[in-house]
Design a protein around this motif. Structure first.
Motif, short mmCIF file in Angstrom:
data_model
loop_
_atom_site.label_atom_id
_atom_site.label_comp_id
_atom_site.label_asym_id
_atom_site.label_seq_id
_atom_site.Cartn_x
_atom_site.Cartn_y
_atom_site.Cartn_z
N LYS A 54 0.80 -1.10 -0.07
CA LYS A 54 -0.06 0.11 -0.02
C LYS A 54 0.70 1.18 -0.07
O LYS A 54 1.16 1.77 1.12
N THR A 55 1.38 1.79 -1.16
CA THR A 55 2.11 2.84 -1.34
C THR A 55 1.48 3.76 -2.03
O THR A 55 0.75 3.91 -3.20
N GLU A 56 1.43 5.27 -1.41
CA GLU A 56 0.77 6.26 -2.15
C GLU A 56 1.58 7.36 -2.12
O GLU A 56 1.86 8.04 -1.10
N PRO A 57 2.26 7.86 -3.27
CA PRO A 57 3.01 9.29 -3.08
C PRO A 57 2.10 10.41 -2.94
O PRO A 57 0.81 10.32 -3.09
N PHE A 58 2.60 11.39 -2.13
CA PHE A 58 1.93 12.73 -1.75
C PHE A 58 2.74 14.09 -2.17
O PHE A 58 3.86 13.76 -1.82
N SER A 59 2.17 14.82 -2.57
CA SER A 59 2.78 16.35 -2.40
C SER A 59 1.65 17.45 -2.30
O SER A 59 0.73 17.20 -2.93
N ALA A 62 6.28 23.82 0.40
CA ALA A 62 5.72 22.57 -0.05
C ALA A 62 6.30 21.09 0.80
O ALA A 62 7.13 21.45 1.47
N ALA A 63 5.60 20.17 0.68
CA ALA A 63 5.84 19.02 1.24
C ALA A 63 5.57 17.89 0.31
O ALA A 63 4.79 17.82 -0.57
N SER A 64 6.41 16.76 0.47
CA SER A 64 6.10 15.44 -0.49
C SER A 64 6.91 14.19 0.33
O SER A 64 7.71 14.46 1.12
N GLY A 65 6.27 13.26 -0.21
CA GLY A 65 6.73 11.86 0.44
C GLY A 65 5.77 10.96 0.26
O GLY A 65 5.21 10.80 -0.87
N THR A 66 5.63 9.92 1.07
CA THR A 66 4.99 8.71 0.61
C THR A 66 4.26 8.02 1.87
O THR A 66 4.87 7.86 2.91
N TYR A 67 2.98 7.49 1.61
CA TYR A 67 2.52 6.81 2.70
C TYR A 67 2.59 5.19 2.27
O TYR A 67 2.74 4.76 1.19
N LEU A 68 3.26 4.48 3.25
CA LEU A 68 3.48 3.45 3.11
C LEU A 68 2.82 2.36 4.23
O LEU A 68 3.66 2.57 5.32
N PHE A 69 2.05 1.51 3.90
CA PHE A 69 1.23 0.78 4.99
C PHE A 69 0.74 1.74 5.92
O PHE A 69 -0.11 2.67 5.70
N CYS A 99 3.93 7.15 7.27
CA CYS A 99 4.20 8.24 6.34
C CYS A 99 5.69 8.58 6.46
O CYS A 99 6.23 8.74 7.37
N TYR A 100 6.28 8.58 5.36
CA TYR A 100 7.44 8.98 4.92
C TYR A 100 7.83 10.27 4.34
O TYR A 100 7.48 10.30 3.18
N LEU A 101 8.12 11.29 5.22
CA LEU A 101 8.06 12.72 4.63
C LEU A 101 9.47 12.79 4.05
O LEU A 101 10.52 12.66 5.11
N ASP A 102 9.60 13.22 2.95
CA ASP A 102 10.89 13.19 2.17
C ASP A 102 11.40 14.35 2.07
O ASP A 102 12.58 15.03 2.33
N LEU A 103 10.55 15.46 1.65
CA LEU A 103 10.88 16.93 1.78
C LEU A 103 9.78 17.73 2.02
O LEU A 103 8.89 17.65 2.11
N ILE A 104 10.45 18.78 2.91
CA ILE A 104 9.41 20.00 3.39
C ILE A 104 10.29 21.15 3.17
O ILE A 104 11.51 21.11 3.51
N ALA A 105 9.71 22.21 2.49
CA ALA A 105 10.69 23.65 2.33
C ALA A 105 9.80 24.53 2.37
O ALA A 105 8.48 24.54 1.99
N THR A 106 10.12 25.76 2.88
CA THR A 106 9.41 27.12 2.84
C THR A 106 10.46 28.07 2.04
O THR A 106 11.69 28.01 2.39
N ASP A 107 10.05 28.85 1.29
CA ASP A 107 10.76 30.12 0.50
C ASP A 107 11.24 30.82 1.55
O ASP A 107 10.91 30.99 2.77
N LEU A 167 1.86 23.06 6.89
CA LEU A 167 2.21 21.77 6.20
C LEU A 167 1.94 20.65 6.89
O LEU A 167 1.44 19.52 6.64
N LEU A 168 2.67 20.47 8.08
CA LEU A 168 2.76 19.29 9.01
C LEU A 168 1.52 18.93 9.65
O LEU A 168 1.01 17.95 9.76
N ARG A 169 0.65 20.06 9.84
CA ARG A 169 -0.84 19.87 10.67
C ARG A 169 -1.47 19.08 9.38
O ARG A 169 -2.39 18.21 9.71
N HIS A 170 -1.56 19.84 8.33
CA HIS A 170 -2.35 18.98 7.18
C HIS A 170 -1.91 17.57 7.01
O HIS A 170 -2.88 16.64 6.74
N LEU A 171 -0.53 17.54 6.93
CA LEU A 171 -0.27 16.05 6.80
C LEU A 171 -0.62 15.21 7.64
O LEU A 171 -1.04 14.20 7.59
N GLU A 172 -0.73 15.80 9.10
CA GLU A 172 -1.18 14.87 10.13
C GLU A 172 -2.55 14.49 10.00
O GLU A 172 -3.04 13.32 10.10
N GLN A 173 -3.55 15.37 9.43
CA GLN A 173 -4.90 15.24 9.22
C GLN A 173 -4.83 14.35 8.15
O GLN A 173 -5.79 13.36 8.05
#
Length: 146
Positions: free
Chosen positions: A40-45, A57-64, A67-75, A87-93
């Motif tokens: 059960k793998t699903e990439p997100f951004s 922005a943030a990106s990563g993968t849900y796996l089982f 959640c593996y958060l690969d990148l998160i960055a702010t200008d 972004l982290l709060r959104h990811l947690e939800q």
């Protein structure tokens, strides 16, 4: 005890593609140990725009169930305004909606390990001189609750 005679195979189990064959074998082992029937793998951004420009922005993968958060960055011009926290709060939800209860990430000593600690992440390991000499990579995890 005799020495094992081995060689790297280039394909078997009904396919000539070694990557497909190896993946199928690994998934079978996973099924035997966990009762998962599929990977059960699903990439997100996702991110935050201001006047049609990405500012965080943030990106990563849900796996089982993780959640593996690969990148998160702010200008750089937008830092300190709570965007990464949002972004982290959104990811947690999103994780909770999917039944994902853990977020895992790694960061470098020159990036933001203190930021993740402030967000409730716990350091679960570190490696010195990774990915190059003179730096330390920190590994963080957060367990979510409803």
């Amino acid at each position: 005890m005799s020495e094992i005679q081995w060689k790297i195979e280039t394909g078997h189990r009904g396919t000539d593609d070694p990557a497909v064959a190896a993946d199928a074998w690994l998934l079978q082992l996973l099924r035997e140990k966990t009762n998962w029937t599929e990977r059960k793998t699903e990439p997100f951004s996702f991110g935050i725009c201001d006047q049609n420009c990405w500012i965080a922005a943030a990106s990563g993968t849900y796996l089982f169930e993780t959640c593996y958060l690969d990148l998160i960055a702010t200008d750089p011009g937008c830092r300190g305004k709570g965007l990464a926290t949002a972004l982290l709060r959104h990811l947690e939800q999103e994780c909770l909606k999917r039944g994902v209860r853990r977020i895992f990430l790694s960061t470098q000593d020159f990036q933001a390990p203190g930021f993740y600690e402030k967000q409730g992440f716990e350091c679960c390991g570190q490696m010195t001189d990774v990915p190059f000499a003179g730096t330390t990579r920190f590994f963080f995890m957060k367990t979510l609750s409803e």
